[in-house]
Write a protein that holds these residues in place. Structure first.
Motif, PDB file in Angstrom:
ATOM      1  N   ALA A  48       8.538   4.824  23.163  1.00 56.13           N
ATOM      2  CA  ALA A  48       9.147   4.559  21.852  1.00 56.13           C
ATOM      3  C   ALA A  48       8.444   3.365  21.237  1.00 56.13           C
ATOM      4  N   ILE A  49       8.227   3.450  19.982  1.00 55.47           N
ATOM      5  CA  ILE A  49       7.509   2.346  19.342  1.00 55.47           C
ATOM      6  C   ILE A  49       8.405   1.675  18.315  1.00 55.47           C
ATOM      7  N   GLU A  50       7.910   0.548  17.842  1.00 55.82           N
ATOM      8  CA  GLU A  50       8.580  -0.166  16.757  1.00 55.82           C
ATOM      9  C   GLU A  50       7.773   0.100  15.490  1.00 55.82           C
ATOM     10  N   ALA A  51       8.487   0.331  14.416  1.00 53.38           N
ATOM     11  CA  ALA A  51       7.778   0.571  13.160  1.00 53.38           C
ATOM     12  C   ALA A  51       8.570   0.015  11.989  1.00 53.38           C
ATOM     13  N   GLY A  52       7.835  -0.396  10.983  1.00 46.81           N
ATOM     14  CA  GLY A  52       8.460  -0.860   9.745  1.00 46.81           C
ATOM     15  C   GLY A  52       7.508  -0.579   8.593  1.00 46.81           C
ATOM     16  N   ALA A  53       8.045  -0.567   7.410  1.00 51.01           N
ATOM     17  CA  ALA A  53       7.186  -0.308   6.246  1.00 51.01           C
ATOM     18  C   ALA A  53       7.701  -1.084   5.059  1.00 51.01           C
ATOM     19  N   ALA A  54       6.790  -1.404   4.171  1.00 51.25           N
ATOM     20  CA  ALA A  54       7.176  -2.161   2.970  1.00 51.25           C
ATOM     21  C   ALA A  54       6.134  -1.946   1.890  1.00 51.25           C
ATOM     22  N   LYS A  55       6.531  -2.225   0.667  1.00 49.39           N
ATOM     23  CA  LYS A  55       5.548  -2.203  -0.411  1.00 49.39           C
ATOM     24  C   LYS A  55       5.785  -3.397  -1.334  1.00 49.39           C
ATOM     25  N   VAL A  56       4.685  -3.884  -1.867  1.00 50.78           N
ATOM     26  CA  VAL A  56       4.741  -5.053  -2.757  1.00 50.78           C
ATOM     27  C   VAL A  56       3.887  -4.730  -3.984  1.00 50.78           C
ATOM     28  N   ALA A  57       4.393  -5.101  -5.125  1.00 47.64           N
ATOM     29  CA  ALA A  57       3.664  -4.809  -6.372  1.00 47.64           C
ATOM     30  C   ALA A  57       2.400  -5.666  -6.476  1.00 47.64           C
ATOM     31  N   ILE A  58       1.345  -5.051  -6.923  1.00 43.56           N
ATOM     32  CA  ILE A  58       0.095  -5.798  -7.148  1.00 43.56           C
ATOM     33  C   ILE A  58      -0.411  -5.600  -8.581  1.00 43.56           C
ATOM     34  N   THR A  59       0.485  -5.150  -9.440  1.00 45.45           N
ATOM     35  CA  THR A  59       0.064  -4.925 -10.829  1.00 45.45           C
ATOM     36  C   THR A  59      -0.454  -6.233 -11.418  1.00 45.45           C
ATOM     37  N   PRO A  60      -1.672  -6.237 -11.896  1.00 41.57           N
ATOM     38  CA  PRO A  60      -2.236  -7.487 -12.417  1.00 41.57           C
ATOM     39  C   PRO A  60      -1.772  -7.734 -13.848  1.00 41.57           C
ATOM     40  N   PRO A  61      -1.976  -8.925 -14.352  1.00 42.45           N
ATOM     41  CA  PRO A  61      -1.633  -9.182 -15.755  1.00 42.45           C
ATOM     42  C   PRO A  61      -2.518  -8.333 -16.675  1.00 42.45           C
ATOM     43  N   VAL A  62      -1.941  -7.899 -17.766  1.00 41.35           N
ATOM     44  CA  VAL A  62      -2.739  -7.168 -18.758  1.00 41.35           C
ATOM     45  C   VAL A  62      -3.874  -8.085 -19.216  1.00 41.35           C
TER      46      VAL A  62
ATOM     47  N   ALA B 111      -7.984   1.600   0.355  1.00 37.17           N
ATOM     48  CA  ALA B 111      -7.693   1.689  -1.083  1.00 37.17           C
ATOM     49  C   ALA B 111      -7.537   3.157  -1.440  1.00 37.17           C
ATOM     50  N   THR B 112      -6.626   3.430  -2.367  1.00 44.45           N
ATOM     51  CA  THR B 112      -6.432   4.831  -2.778  1.00 44.45           C
ATOM     52  C   THR B 112      -7.598   5.310  -3.633  1.00 44.45           C
ATOM     53  N   HIS B 113      -8.363   4.383  -4.137  1.00 47.81           N
ATOM     54  CA  HIS B 113      -9.536   4.651  -4.979  1.00 47.81           C
ATOM     55  C   HIS B 113      -9.146   4.966  -6.425  1.00 47.81           C
ATOM     56  N   THR B 114      -7.979   4.516  -6.829  1.00 43.97           N
ATOM     57  CA  THR B 114      -7.679   4.679  -8.259  1.00 43.97           C
ATOM     58  C   THR B 114      -8.740   3.934  -9.063  1.00 43.97           C
ATOM     59  N   HIS B 115      -9.195   4.566 -10.111  1.00 45.81           N
ATOM     60  CA  HIS B 115     -10.214   3.930 -10.953  1.00 45.81           C
ATOM     61  C   HIS B 115      -9.567   3.106 -12.066  1.00 45.81           C
ATOM     62  N   SER B 116      -8.243   2.923 -11.955  1.00 50.52           N
ATOM     63  CA  SER B 116      -7.537   2.156 -12.979  1.00 50.52           C
ATOM     64  C   SER B 116      -6.762   0.999 -12.369  1.00 50.52           C
ATOM     65  N   GLY B 117      -7.222   0.559 -11.229  1.00 49.65           N
ATOM     66  CA  GLY B 117      -6.632  -0.621 -10.598  1.00 49.65           C
ATOM     67  C   GLY B 117      -7.455  -1.841 -10.969  1.00 49.65           C
ATOM     68  N   GLN B 118      -6.945  -2.999 -10.574  1.00 53.75           N
ATOM     69  CA  GLN B 118      -7.597  -4.208 -11.045  1.00 53.75           C
ATOM     70  C   GLN B 118      -8.994  -4.391 -10.479  1.00 53.75           C
ATOM     71  N   GLY B 119      -9.868  -4.881 -11.344  1.00 55.01           N
ATOM     72  CA  GLY B 119     -11.167  -5.392 -10.915  1.00 55.01           C
ATOM     73  C   GLY B 119     -11.038  -6.897 -10.833  1.00 55.01           C
ATOM     74  N   GLY B 120     -12.118  -7.567 -11.140  1.00 49.97           N
ATOM     75  CA  GLY B 120     -12.045  -9.023 -11.197  1.00 49.97           C
ATOM     76  C   GLY B 120     -11.996  -9.693  -9.846  1.00 49.97           C
ATOM     77  N   MET B 121     -12.162  -8.923  -8.779  1.00 51.14           N
ATOM     78  CA  MET B 121     -12.050  -9.544  -7.460  1.00 51.14           C
ATOM     79  C   MET B 121     -13.400  -9.634  -6.750  1.00 51.14           C
ATOM     80  N   ILE B 122     -14.447  -9.226  -7.447  1.00 52.09           N
ATOM     81  CA  ILE B 122     -15.779  -9.261  -6.839  1.00 52.09           C
ATOM     82  C   ILE B 122     -16.578 -10.394  -7.479  1.00 52.09           C
ATOM     83  N   SER B 123     -17.078 -11.278  -6.647  1.00 47.26           N
ATOM     84  CA  SER B 123     -17.845 -12.403  -7.209  1.00 47.26           C
ATOM     85  C   SER B 123     -19.327 -12.076  -7.307  1.00 47.26           C
TER      86      SER B 123
END
Lengths: 554, 840
Positions: free
Chosen positions: B34-48, B128-140
């Protein structure tokens, strides 16, 4: 006289002279005569029989005077200004001057007078430089003892009695109490044999000194109408010589500041060339520019459009404003709409001026393509500007909000041009109290608006004012170059080698806080000040509000 | 130089695996529990205003609104021996800056202070789900900002914080759980966007994690499909695309606190379909809803049980790449194995054997063929199911199988690690997969560099073994020449390319900016379609050469494709002659050829004895261009020489600047074929019939301006055993006349008069002989009798070599010009397999 009774007891032992009475008296008399004779000779030999001006040619290409150089040398040598300047600019010489000069200091102090005059014609090698000073009497007499000093050769020079200091390779001659020295024998002989009408007069010399008060150094440079054939035009001297007829200056160097006041006369052909720009110019109260790493404020009394045209014409540039506007073709728009956009730009530029202030705020290295950010504050007719902005045509159908086409938000009264990337590559303009506020970057413009545009005017009137903060400038350039270097796209440099290459520059500019230049023009003469401010301690660089600094640039 | 050569790349990779692989769980004593499991989600919607990642066409501009929120979802699994955080975020990709920041934050935030913390390995799997409409701005990194927009450290930090918060919440919510998995089918949702009717992966992988009450804690869906349903005016709206709807549908259907994760599969060439024929956002919603419903359906059939986890991860060195300055040198690979022990259906029933799921996580976008191959292999190794998950932990571009590498497709062009990247993935993932047989690839035979001998002025090299080994031998033999050629023809060309305009600001920027790091991979992309149709033998051979030269495959291909700096070939400076039937006497077929190298590299004789395919001997230039003559052990003869002043085929690197700068050039350029030498060598190795060889040559546009003579000692009943193919826009085949075939028709009005005169002279020399012998043909080819001018001699001062083929005897006689230009003695080579390596 006191009435008190005094008694003077006689000595019980008679005083006996060591020498026979008659001989002692005679010896004293001889001695006194000798001393008197020496004194008389000394006074006669060190008489001020020659004016300094008599040995200085009037037509020298440059002439510099330094007052109290020896007294001030300690103060000058300890100034932080030298940390900011290349050693060849005088720091090295000054260090030598403040060190061991090879003779007792009292001798040096007496040899070099209060004022030293340096002049010459060779502005490239300074091979004919002539040094003239009035020695003190003691110095003059000390010079007479040269026979006892090794390394000084006599040079009859046809009876001019020139001497040569072998070790220094310098010729010198003494006339009265005036000492004249030069590395060039010919230059020295020419000075010693000047016809009276070719030498300066006492009045001329005094007038020059008066013009610049008690500054550490003052001088004048006269540029020949036609530069000598071997003068490289690319050199600073060559370039200045093509434009200026004369340049006179005074320099003051304090512990952490150097100030150069100057006066320059343009050559007639350049006056003619710039007549369009300069004809209307007279010193005016200049707008304090928005804070930045490089700030510029200008007011030449003509509109921006006219100024651009005149400057382009003066420098024979093909970048006419009309052509620039004409060449601009927004993306994805029909030709007719493009014409509208061009007409809009032309309409916007027309009412701008005469005063304007620009600043370079730095580089947004995080932008899609790292870009410099500029902000400009232009004077102009507010109503005309607002009307022009409001005249931006409605976005044609089929264009998305992000397509490159001029936009106008009536509510904000703001116009902008969407381009690639983020807000730092979005030219934006908004009417301002007395004109137009414009920036290459939306964020920069908003920052300036948030801080409030200063309406203060500079204390000293002028036509052009420039202020540079070298340290942050170098840091901005470094950050920009580093972004490309990290991707291997900076020609010839990696991140590491770039840091190495910029280290000396960073070190040099760390000794400067800011450099400012004020230029004023009136009646064909340019005057102004160039100021170099250094931190009190070179390592620490206190940030000072640009607005505060700009309000008192001199 | 060490003259022993080994397959260093594979050995290096194996060594790296040994050094870096980190494995947890599923040991011999590790049974399902038997294992232990948990799940959660957190919003990452960036500012417009945050730029979005996925399309270069957005030009890095700011987002304008939020259509639907973005989430990072985390499934936490702990079997007592291994802790796994499986995260799926509504992002286009996981870039290195984000990954490093997450690990940095997790290192401090996930410390629980328990005594077992340091004992158990902890694995974080970022996808990553590979949505093409998620935030950029994270690559330097500057070059990638063209797609992801301005770098926004605050967005990067906030996103990373959300990841770690999701991990913390998932772990905090852990409870007793059971795990199950199934491989369902979802047909009609995705399409092969690269090739109509091409392979489509319809497998819908599902992992169900439920609590003791049977309520789902999490449902994981694995399906291969590009989230690219959004376009037009909605391109600047923030959205999770169809994965967002899919997860929302599952979570709605499951109810409660169930978290749904979407793991994208081998979606490189899998585009979204439109089963309900919707438009705009309705299409996005439709796809997500259908996929979510189908997932829930499959999840309903999953039987859960105790489980044991095993995770292996490594970061082996990647194959060399021309984009080295832009991409990482190591590829992060992870394999998650879940062994599930389902409960017995009844008390009396026997417990079924445990079933194991293998999930392979790849740091990029694998094409569907790779996913299907991994699944096939996993099935062979005994896994009950296999899921491929792309966009995990990093982004190295696309991964295309070798047969797609040379296609003029986006998926192929975005491959940066050579044509064998799929093979590299198979080998590396096998090393991390517990049931895969290990050790079959890592030991490679040692190879001696071939000797380069000189016979009568001719350089001669003998190649033996596999294609890879022969390529390596070729590179070992001509290393210096090839390295010099690479510098002269590729590096110099790139350096001279004018990407930045030389006027105004461009002139200023050009002084400081060097676009070479971009130009190199861009040039490779341009040259790559020329690989189309090239046989696997050739690609393997090129890979061997690249390995020895220490170059990326693309660099070698650029070298093969690059124009030589020498002037273009002039008119045919050679002579082609064939005698057949009675005119050839007992030999039945004689082919003679002499030619000049035309400044296209030094000529050499290559004796090739491949492990697979025909042995052959070829005389060609080192540049694979210009003149070629060869015969294989089936007697197939190919001789080719340029006859027109058409520039020699090659990749024109400087023109790349124009191509990239000119936006109006939207139409794809015609795809050029591989260089001549490559084609003809490949035909000699793979083909034994004249017709098949002819079919392969005739449509290659790069051969325009060449005359190719083909001959084969076929059965005497066949008539057409030799022909000349006059290549060009309208290829012409010319057959023998009176059992004689000349390379140029002497009566053709459009033929070059010098070439005509030379061929006429040979025909005259041999005309008197009714039966032509090899010696007479050789003499005719060596004829130095001046005719009209020097160039009309059969053997002129430009001639470099002459060769006579005796196909029925599998014999080649070759002579090279001496230093004085006089033809040297001919020597013989036997090409039949029995006489391998013999020569006289």
């Amino acid at each position: 006289m006191s009435e008190a009774l005094r008694t003077y007891p006689r000595s019980r032992r008679p005083i006996q002279s060591a020498v026979p009475r008659g001989r002692g008296r005679r010896g004293c008399a001889y001695g006194a005569v000798m001393v008197l004779a020496v004194l008389i000779y000394g006074v006669w030999a060190s008489r001020d029989s020659c004016a300094v001006s008599r040995i200085i040619p009037r037509e020298q290409a440059f002439r510099i005077s330094a007052s109290n150089l020896l007294d001030r040398r300690a103060k000058l040598a300890t100034s932080h200004v030298w940390d900011a300047l290349p050693e060849s600019w005088g720091g090295e010489a000054l260090a030598r001057l403040s060190g061991d000069l090879g003779a007792p200091e009292w001798v040096i102090n007496n040899l070099i007078g209060t004022v030293c005059h340096i002049s010459g014609n060779d502005t490239e090698q300074f091979s004919d430089i002539l040094f003239v000073t009035k020695m003190r009497r003691i110095g003059c007499l000390a010079e007479k003892l040269r026979r006892f000093v090794p390394g000084i050769e006599e040079d009859e020079a046809g009876g001019l009695n020139v001497r040569r200091v072998e070790k220094l390779g310098v010729y010198y001659a003494v006339r009265g109490r005036v000492l004249a020295a030069s590395p060039s024998r010919d230059a020295l002989i020419r000075a010693l044999t000047l016809p009276e009408d070719e030498a300066m007069t006492r009045e001329e010399l005094a007038k020059t000194a008066e013009a610049f008060g008690g500054e550490d150094l003052h001088g004048a440079i006269r540029f020949p109408d036609t530069p000598p054939p071997d003068t490289p035009v690319s050199s600073a001297w060559g370039r200045a010589g093509t434009m200026l007829a004369s340049f006179s200056f005074a320099v003051r160097i304090d512990a952490s500041e150097a100030c150069l006041r100057y006066r320059a006369a343009l050559k007639p052909q350049w006056q003619e060339r710039f007549s369009g720009v300069l004809s209307a110019s007279a010193p005016r109260p200049l707008q304090v520019p928005p804070e930045g790493l490089i700030e510029l404020s200008a007011d030449l009394g003509v509109s921006v459009q006219a100024l651009w045209s005149e400057v382009a014409e003066a420098f024979e540039s093909e970048m006419s404003l009309d052509d620039l506007i004409g060449a601009w073709t927004p993306q994805d728009i029909e030709p007719t709409t493009g014409d509208l956009a061009r007409r809009f730009l032309a309409g916007l530029v027309a009412p701008l001026g005469p005063g304007f202030a620009l600043c370079w705020r730095g580089v947004d290295v995080n932008e899609m393509v790292p870009v410099p950010e500029f902000v400009g504050v232009f004077g102009g007719e507010r109503e005309a500007i607002a009307a022009t902005l409001a005249s931006i045509p409605t976005t044609p159908e089929g264009l998305y909000p992000w397509d490159t086409f001029p936009r106008y938000d009536a509510e904000l009264g703001r116009a902008w041009l969407p381009m690639i990337g983020g807000p730092s590559i979005e030219p934006t303009a908004v009417p301002w109290d007395t004109g137009l506020l414009v920036s290459t970057s939306r964020t920069a413009l908003e920052a300036v608006l948030a801080g409030g545009v200063s309406e203060t005017r500079l204390d000293v009137p002028g036509n052009v004012y420039v202020r540079i903060k070298p340290g942050p400038c170098i840091e901005a350039v470094r950050a920009l170059a580093m972004e490309w270097a990290k991707s291997g796209m900076l020609r010839g440099y990696t991140s590491a080698t770039l840091d190495e290459a910029l280290a000396p520059w960073s070190e040099r500019v760390s000794a400067m806080r800011e450099v400012s230049l004020l230029i004023a023009h009136e009646d064909g003469e340019i005057t102004g000040e160039l100021t170099l401010e250094c931190p009190d301690e070179p390592a620490a660089e206190p940030a000072e509000s640009a607005a505060t600094k700009a309000a008192a640039p001199a | 130089m060490n003259n022993r050569w080994r397959y260093s790349a594979r050995r290096r990779a194996f060594a790296t695996i040994l050094a870096l692989a980190f494995v947890g769980g599923l040991g011999a004593d590790h049974a399902a529990s038997a294992i232990e499991a948990g799940a959660a989600k957190v919003a990452i919607t960036p500012p417009v205003g945050t730029p979005l990642n996925g399309y270069g066409a957005r030009l890095g501009r700011e987002s304008r609104d939020v259509h639907d929120p973005l989430w990072v979802r985390c499934l936490y699994l702990d079997d007592g021996k291994t802790e796994v955080f499986l995260l799926s975020a509504d992002l286009c990709l996981i870039n290195p800056e984000l990954r490093e920041r997450i690990h940095q934050l997790a290192a401090t935030s996930l410390r629980d202070g328990s005594s077992t913390e340091t004992d158990r390995p902890r694995f974080i799997i970022l996808t990553a789900t590979h949505t093409h409409s998620g935030q950029g701005g994270m690559i330097s990194a500057l070059p990638f900002r063209a797609v992801s927009g301005r770098f926004m450290p605050e967005v990067l930090d906030a996103t990373a914080q959300a990841f770690v918060q999701a991990m913390q919440s998932a772990r905090a919510s852990h409870q007793r759980a059971a795990v199950g998995f199934a491989a369902g089918v979802a047909e009609g949702l995705s399409v092969n966007r690269q090739e109509d009717g091409g392979p489509v992966d319809t497998q819908l992988g599902v992992i169900r994690v439920e609590n003791a009450d049977g309520v789902p804690i999490a449902v994981v869906a694995n399906f291969a499909m590009h989230p690219t349903t959004i376009d037009g005016p909605d391109l600047f709206s923030i959205s999770a695309d169809f994965p967002g709807y899919c997860c929302a549908t599952i979570e709605t259907l499951a109810g409660g606190d169930t978290i749904a994760l979407f793991l994208n599969g081998a979606e490189g060439n899998q585009g979204p379909g439109n089963p309900e024929a919707k438009k705009g956002w309705e299409r996005t919603e439709s796809l997500g809803r259908l996929l979510g419903e189908r997932t829930w359906e499959v999840a309903g059939s999953v039987v859960c049980g105790d489980a044991a986890l095993r995770v292996a991860q490594a970061a082996p060195s990647l194959p060399r790449s021309l984009a080295d300055a832009l991409l990482p040198r190591e590829g992060i690979l992870q394999v998650l194995e879940v062994e599930v022990q389902s409960a017995a259906p009844g008390e009396t029933a026997q417990t079924p054997p445990p079933e194991t799921l293998a999930v392979h996580f790849l740091p990029g976008e694998p094409c569907v063929q790779i996913g299907l191959e991994l699944r096939r292999r996993a099935a062979e190794w005994g896994y009950a199911a296999q899921f491929t998950v792309g966009l995990a932990n990093d982004f190295l571009g696309y991964f295309a199988p070798v047969d797609l590498y040379g296609t003029a497709s986006y998926e192929a062009s975005m491959n940066f690690f050579g044509p064998h990247i799929a093979q590299w993935l198979y080998v590396q993932l096998a090393l991390l997969t517990s049931r895969a047989p290990h050790g079959e690839d890592e030991e490679a035979e040692a190879e001696e560099p071939p000797a380069v001998e000189t016979h009568n002025g001719a350089r001669w090299v003998t190649l033996r073994g596999t294609d890879f080994a022969m390529g390596a031998q070729r590179a070992l033999a001509f290393r210096d020449e090839m390295e010099r050629a690479y510098k002269d023809r590729v590096v110099a060309s790139i350096a001279e390319a004018k990407m930045i305009p030389e006027t105004g600001l461009g002139r200023f920027l050009g002084r400081y900016l060097d676009p070479t790091p971009l130009l190199l991979p861009a040039s490779a992309i341009k040259a790559r379609p020329r690989l189309y149709g090239v046989s696997q033998h050739v690609i393997d051979g090129l890979a061997g050469q690249a390995e020895v030269l220490g170059l990326p495959f693309d660099a070698l291909w650029l070298l093969e494709s690059a124009q030589p700096s020498a002037p273009a070939a002039g008119p045919l400076a050679g002579t082609l002659f064939a005698a057949l039937g009675e005119r050839a006497g007992a030999d039945d077929l004689l082919v003679g050829f002499n030619s000049a190298a035309n400044g296209l590299g030094a000529m050499l004789v290559t004796d090739v004895a491949p492990k697979e395919g025909h042995r052959f001997v070829a005389v060609s230039s080192t540049t694979s261009m210009g003149t070629f003559a060869g015969m294989n052990d089936s007697g197939l003869v190919l001789c080719a020489a340029p006859v027109s002043t058409t520039p020699v085929s090659g990749i024109d690197v400087p023109s790349l600047a124009a191509m990239l700068a000119d936006e109006s050039e939207k139409e794809p350029r015609p795809v050029a074929g591989p260089p001549l030498g490559i084609v003809l060598r490949s035909i000699l190795q793979d083909t034994d019939g004249l017709d098949r060889a002819l079919a392969q040559i005739r449509d290659i546009p790069e051969l325009a301006g060449y005359h190719v003579m083909l001959a084969t000692p076929a059965k005497k009943t066949e008539r057409d055993r030799a022909c000349v193919l006059e290549c060009g826009p309208m290829p012409q085949v010319r057959l023998p006349q009176n059992d004689v075939l000349l390379g140029v028709a002497t009566d053709a009005s459009q033929a070059d008069p010098v070439a005509c005169a030379r061929h006429r002279r040979v025909a005259e020399l041999l005309e008197e002989e009714h039966i032509i012998s090899a010696a007479e043909l050789e003499r005719a080819l060596r004829d130095t009798e001046p005719l009209m001018a020097d160039s009309t001699r059969v053997w002129s001062e430009q001639t470099d070599f002459g060769v006579v083929f005796l196909p029925s005897r599998r014999l080649v006689r070759i002579g090279f010009a001496g230093e004085d230009g006089v033809p040297g003695e001919f020597f013989e080579i036997h090409v039949d397999s029995a006489s391998e390596g013999e020569n006289e």
